[in-house]
Design a protein around this motif. Sequence first.
Motif, short mmCIF file in Angstrom:
data_model
loop_
_atom_site.label_atom_id
_atom_site.label_comp_id
_atom_site.label_asym_id
_atom_site.label_seq_id
_atom_site.Cartn_x
_atom_site.Cartn_y
_atom_site.Cartn_z
N ILE A 84 0.89 -1.41 0.01
CA ILE A 84 0.20 -0.11 -0.01
C ILE A 84 0.80 1.21 0.04
CG2 ILE A 84 -1.82 1.18 1.56
CD1 ILE A 84 -2.08 -1.66 2.69
N ARG A 85 0.61 2.14 -0.97
CA ARG A 85 1.48 3.23 -1.08
C ARG A 85 0.69 4.48 -1.09
NH1 ARG A 85 6.72 2.19 -5.06
NH2 ARG A 85 7.23 4.24 -4.14
N THR A 86 0.93 5.41 -0.17
CA THR A 86 0.40 6.79 -0.05
C THR A 86 1.36 7.80 0.31
OG1 THR A 86 -0.03 6.70 2.57
CG2 THR A 86 -1.68 5.62 1.21
N GLY A 87 1.08 8.95 0.27
CA GLY A 87 1.91 10.13 0.60
C GLY A 87 2.28 10.02 2.11
N GLY A 88 3.47 9.95 2.06
CA GLY A 88 4.18 10.01 3.62
C GLY A 88 4.89 8.77 3.76
N PRO A 89 4.33 7.54 4.21
CA PRO A 89 2.78 7.26 3.82
C PRO A 89 1.81 7.89 4.97
CG PRO A 89 3.96 5.62 5.30
CD PRO A 89 4.99 6.62 4.95
N ALA A 90 0.68 8.13 4.58
CA ALA A 90 -0.35 8.35 5.74
C ALA A 90 -1.13 7.09 5.64
CB ALA A 90 -1.30 9.60 4.93
N VAL A 91 -1.24 6.69 7.11
CA VAL A 91 -2.16 5.73 7.33
C VAL A 91 -3.71 6.12 7.69
CG1 VAL A 91 -2.86 4.05 9.10
CG2 VAL A 91 -0.54 4.41 8.18
N THR A 92 -4.64 6.33 6.49
CA THR A 92 -5.75 7.09 6.61
C THR A 92 -6.77 5.89 6.79
OG1 THR A 92 -6.07 6.42 4.21
CG2 THR A 92 -5.07 8.78 4.93
N GLU A 93 -8.02 6.37 6.85
CA GLU A 93 -9.21 5.36 6.86
C GLU A 93 -9.16 4.36 5.71
OE1 GLU A 93 -11.21 4.67 9.41
OE2 GLU A 93 -9.95 6.11 10.43
N ASP A 94 -8.89 4.67 4.60
CA ASP A 94 -8.74 4.05 3.24
C ASP A 94 -7.74 2.87 3.69
OD1 ASP A 94 -9.99 5.86 2.11
OD2 ASP A 94 -8.82 6.29 0.60
N VAL A 95 -6.34 3.36 4.05
CA VAL A 95 -5.27 2.32 4.48
C VAL A 95 -5.80 1.44 5.50
CG1 VAL A 95 -2.92 2.08 5.07
CG2 VAL A 95 -3.75 3.88 3.75
N LEU A 96 -6.45 1.69 6.58
CA LEU A 96 -6.89 0.62 7.59
C LEU A 96 -7.58 -0.17 6.96
CD1 LEU A 96 -7.69 2.99 10.61
CD2 LEU A 96 -5.64 1.37 10.32
N GLY A 97 -8.58 0.12 6.08
CA GLY A 97 -9.70 -0.92 5.30
C GLY A 97 -8.71 -1.86 4.64
N GLU A 98 -7.59 -1.26 3.95
CA GLU A 98 -6.70 -1.96 2.94
C GLU A 98 -6.06 -2.98 4.12
OE1 GLU A 98 -6.69 1.34 -0.36
OE2 GLU A 98 -5.03 1.34 1.22
N LEU A 99 -5.66 -2.48 5.06
CA LEU A 99 -4.89 -3.54 6.04
C LEU A 99 -5.76 -4.51 6.35
CD1 LEU A 99 -2.50 -1.18 7.78
CD2 LEU A 99 -1.88 -2.74 6.48
N VAL A 100 -6.92 -4.17 6.79
CA VAL A 100 -8.07 -5.20 7.11
C VAL A 100 -8.17 -6.36 5.95
CG1 VAL A 100 -10.51 -5.71 7.53
CG2 VAL A 100 -9.06 -3.70 8.80
N VAL A 101 -8.36 -5.77 4.59
CA VAL A 101 -8.35 -6.84 3.67
C VAL A 101 -7.33 -7.59 3.55
CG1 VAL A 101 -8.69 -7.10 1.10
CG2 VAL A 101 -10.08 -5.69 2.32
N SER A 102 -6.02 -7.03 3.68
CA SER A 102 -4.80 -7.68 3.42
C SER A 102 -4.68 -8.94 4.52
CB SER A 102 -3.77 -6.82 3.57
OG SER A 102 -2.46 -7.46 3.39
N THR A 103 -5.00 -8.55 5.78
CA THR A 103 -4.68 -9.62 6.65
C THR A 103 -5.84 -10.51 6.79
OG1 THR A 103 -5.61 -8.10 8.41
CG2 THR A 103 -3.34 -8.01 8.16
#
Lengths: 173, 173
Positions: B57-76
């Motif tokens: 998952i690559r974002t600016g920073g990276p920022a751990v946004t709500e989008d990223v939390l959702g992606e981590l839930v899907v990933s795991t």
Amino acid sequence: MSNIDKALNANRTYAKKHDRKLGAHPTPKIAVVTCMDPRLSDLPGILGLPHTDLDVIRTGGPAVTEDVLGELVVSTRVLGTTEIMLLNHTGCGFTTFTDEELNAKLIALTGDASPAPMRFFSYKEPEQNTREQMKKVRSHPWIAKEVPVRGFIFDVESGLITEVQPISQDAAA
Amino acid sequence: MSNIDKALNANRTYAKKHDRKLGAHPTPKIAVVTCMDPRLSDLPGILGLPHTDLDVIRTGGPAVTEDVLGELVVSTRVLGTTEIMLLNHTGCGFTTFTDEELNAKLIALTGDASPAPMRFFSYKEPEQNTREQMKKVRSHPWIAKEVPVRGFIFDVESGLITEVQPISQDAAA
């Protein structure tokens, strides 16, 4: 040993041959938005371009969310990329569930219904997804009109990338 | 020729040696959240792990946004990764402006004040950013407690990755 610990060991070897010139201000050429799927993790290989040319945003799908639009604005206006590539792929995990189904599954799995329903940006069909992304990016007032916004699909079986025509050309066909 | 067109040509050559077994359901091992910066685009090299192991998952920073939390839930929970690596880096462009400054600059540059102010998730200091990310990911109820959540900083000059200790250990020090 955990995979993260393996990576930390391997990174000490990597650092011996790391190009210190990378420390300088980067000059990426293309902003690529693609999926978090591991089959896209060899992106410089798939695109045959130096990794230093590639600003890469990766989300589930990929989804082009408000976060991603902000990142594309930074990429083109601050970091200086001059082209935007939206790279979807076949066989995406985000087409195998709906957000509603996955939220229900997670509550059942964890027994915890306390989180607000999450947006996973699941979708049904990569061509349509790509067309909607192109339209969304193209219409943002802070992304310069001179920056091409092109959409593609990576076929995970053949390894080939094919271009998706934008909505306006479909309508004219 | 545009860089995207160069990539399309190069991709035809890539496809000849593409491993068709990649078409099968992926089995990533680690979810890595890192910055869109091109200096992180050789991630399999930096981590010394097969690209097929890496959900990225690559974002600016990276920022751990709500989008990223959702992606981590899907990933795991859906894709089956068993470790989470949050990889920040030195010299990040997102430390060189505030969101307010960049919004003002974009209005001045484009003459268009119609977009709502954007969130760019600029930040000041990578260690602090990493600690906040670890806390945010660790506390999400849908990310299993058995999944390690570890934070790191990649030094763009030396190429070395160093671990950041979580907030709780700081408080105890």
